[in-house]
Design a protein around this motif. Sequence first.
Motif, short mmCIF file in Angstrom:
data_model
loop_
_atom_site.label_atom_id
_atom_site.label_comp_id
_atom_site.label_asym_id
_atom_site.label_seq_id
_atom_site.Cartn_x
_atom_site.Cartn_y
_atom_site.Cartn_z
N ALA A 156 68.30 17.73 21.90
CA ALA A 156 67.59 18.04 23.14
C ALA A 156 67.51 19.54 23.36
O ALA A 156 66.47 20.07 23.78
N ILE A 157 68.59 20.26 23.08
CA ILE A 157 68.58 21.72 23.24
C ILE A 157 67.57 22.35 22.29
O ILE A 157 66.86 23.30 22.65
N LEU A 158 67.49 21.83 21.07
CA LEU A 158 66.51 22.35 20.10
C LEU A 158 65.09 22.16 20.61
O LEU A 158 64.27 23.09 20.56
N VAL A 159 64.79 20.99 21.12
CA VAL A 159 63.44 20.72 21.65
C VAL A 159 63.14 21.62 22.84
O VAL A 159 62.06 22.21 22.94
N LEU A 160 64.09 21.76 23.77
CA LEU A 160 63.88 22.60 24.95
C LEU A 160 63.71 24.06 24.56
O LEU A 160 62.88 24.77 25.16
N ALA A 161 64.47 24.53 23.58
CA ALA A 161 64.35 25.92 23.14
C ALA A 161 62.97 26.18 22.54
O ALA A 161 62.34 27.21 22.82
N ILE A 162 62.48 25.26 21.73
CA ILE A 162 61.16 25.43 21.12
C ILE A 162 60.06 25.42 22.18
O ILE A 162 59.14 26.24 22.16
N LEU A 163 60.16 24.50 23.15
CA LEU A 163 59.17 24.47 24.23
C LEU A 163 59.22 25.75 25.06
O LEU A 163 58.17 26.29 25.44
N SER A 164 60.42 26.25 25.33
CA SER A 164 60.56 27.47 26.13
C SER A 164 59.93 28.66 25.43
O SER A 164 59.24 29.48 26.05
N VAL A 165 60.15 28.76 24.13
CA VAL A 165 59.56 29.87 23.36
C VAL A 165 58.04 29.80 23.40
O VAL A 165 57.36 30.83 23.56
N ASN A 166 57.48 28.61 23.30
CA ASN A 166 56.03 28.47 23.35
C ASN A 166 55.47 28.87 24.72
O ASN A 166 54.42 29.52 24.80
N PHE A 167 56.16 28.51 25.79
CA PHE A 167 55.72 28.91 27.13
C PHE A 167 55.80 30.42 27.31
O PHE A 167 54.93 31.03 27.94
N ILE A 168 56.86 31.03 26.77
CA ILE A 168 57.00 32.48 26.84
C ILE A 168 55.85 33.15 26.10
O ILE A 168 55.29 34.16 26.55
N GLY A 169 55.47 32.61 24.96
CA GLY A 169 54.36 33.17 24.20
C GLY A 169 53.05 33.14 24.97
O GLY A 169 52.29 34.11 24.96
N ASP A 170 52.80 32.04 25.69
CA ASP A 170 51.57 31.97 26.50
C ASP A 170 51.59 33.02 27.59
O ASP A 170 50.56 33.66 27.88
N GLY A 171 52.75 33.22 28.23
CA GLY A 171 52.83 34.23 29.28
C GLY A 171 52.66 35.64 28.75
O GLY A 171 51.96 36.46 29.36
N LEU A 172 53.26 35.93 27.62
CA LEU A 172 53.12 37.26 27.02
C LEU A 172 51.70 37.53 26.58
O LEU A 172 51.20 38.66 26.68
N ARG A 173 51.03 36.52 26.08
CA ARG A 173 49.63 36.70 25.66
C ARG A 173 48.77 37.13 26.85
O ARG A 173 47.97 38.06 26.76
N ASP A 174 48.95 36.46 27.97
CA ASP A 174 48.16 36.80 29.16
C ASP A 174 48.52 38.18 29.70
O ASP A 174 47.67 38.90 30.22
N ALA A 175 49.80 38.57 29.55
CA ALA A 175 50.24 39.85 30.11
C ALA A 175 49.84 41.03 29.24
O ALA A 175 49.58 42.12 29.76
N LEU A 176 49.78 40.84 27.92
CA LEU A 176 49.57 41.97 27.01
C LEU A 176 48.15 42.07 26.48
O LEU A 176 47.80 43.11 25.92
N ASP A 177 47.33 41.05 26.63
CA ASP A 177 45.98 41.07 26.10
C ASP A 177 45.09 41.97 26.97
O ASP A 177 44.90 41.66 28.16
N PRO A 178 44.56 43.07 26.43
CA PRO A 178 43.71 43.96 27.24
C PRO A 178 42.49 43.27 27.82
O PRO A 178 42.05 43.58 28.92
N THR A 179 41.91 42.30 27.11
CA THR A 179 40.73 41.61 27.63
C THR A 179 41.07 40.79 28.86
O THR A 179 40.24 40.63 29.76
N GLN A 180 42.30 40.26 28.93
CA GLN A 180 42.72 39.52 30.11
C GLN A 180 42.82 40.44 31.32
O GLN A 180 42.43 40.09 32.43
N ARG A 181 43.33 41.66 31.10
CA ARG A 181 43.45 42.63 32.20
C ARG A 181 42.09 43.08 32.69
O ARG A 181 41.88 43.30 33.87
N VAL A 182 41.13 43.24 31.76
CA VAL A 182 39.78 43.67 32.16
C VAL A 182 39.13 42.60 33.04
O VAL A 182 38.51 42.91 34.06
N ARG A 183 39.26 41.33 32.64
CA ARG A 183 38.64 40.27 33.44
C ARG A 183 39.30 40.16 34.80
O ARG A 183 38.67 39.81 35.79
N ALA A 184 40.64 40.42 34.85
CA ALA A 184 41.34 40.35 36.14
C ALA A 184 40.87 41.46 37.07
O ALA A 184 40.83 41.28 38.27
#
Length: 209
Positions: free
Chosen positions: A181-209
């Motif tokens: 269960a910890i392995l599954v939760l860790a993998i899911l958490s990492v994927n959610f972090i990746g989605d958040g970082l993509r939105d925060a660091l992508d210059p095109t996302q900032r331009v549209r905002a």
Amino acid sequence: GTATSIQTALVVAVLSTVVGTLIGAAAGYYGGLADAILMRFTDLVLVVPVLAVLLVLAAGVSGLAGNWLVIALVLAALFWTYLARLVRGTFLSLREREFVEAEWAIGATDRRIILRHMIPNAIGPIVVNATLTVAQAMLVEAVLSFLGLGIQPPAVSLGSLIAAGQGDATALPWLFYFPAAILVLAILSVNFIGDGLRDALDPTQRVRA
């Protein structure tokens, strides 16, 4: 066990991201012969099976195969290929953009163009791939440790804990299901972090905002 799995996955992600970004950037920016050589080398590494490499390592380098750092280095040496292709494709697209042509026209150096303009515009895919690599490395390391080819005692990882607890999964289920269960939760958490970082660091996302 969680700490060992995470540190192994982070080392794999950092090293494979650095190598993949450098090779993909060079291939996509310079093109021509450099692109052909680097991509053929990437294709060669891409077809190398991870399990076969670990089997050879376990048989030929006794005592090192079970070390988490050795496992991380082997996985990093094989995991950078997808990112290299991704960065190459992104750079091939970016080099045709107007701002890159303007930098060439004013005589900007290749280093400035790559570091100041192209990599920042490619940071979204790079970050997302890095986080996916963390999740993939955790899963692969767990599988290898479960099969006895990864982390070995006295060190422990989630994979080795799952392997140790599978025999008692009926009588003592927490020994098996908690690490899984910890392995599954860790993998899911990492994927959610990746989605958040993509939105925060992508210059095109900032331009549209």
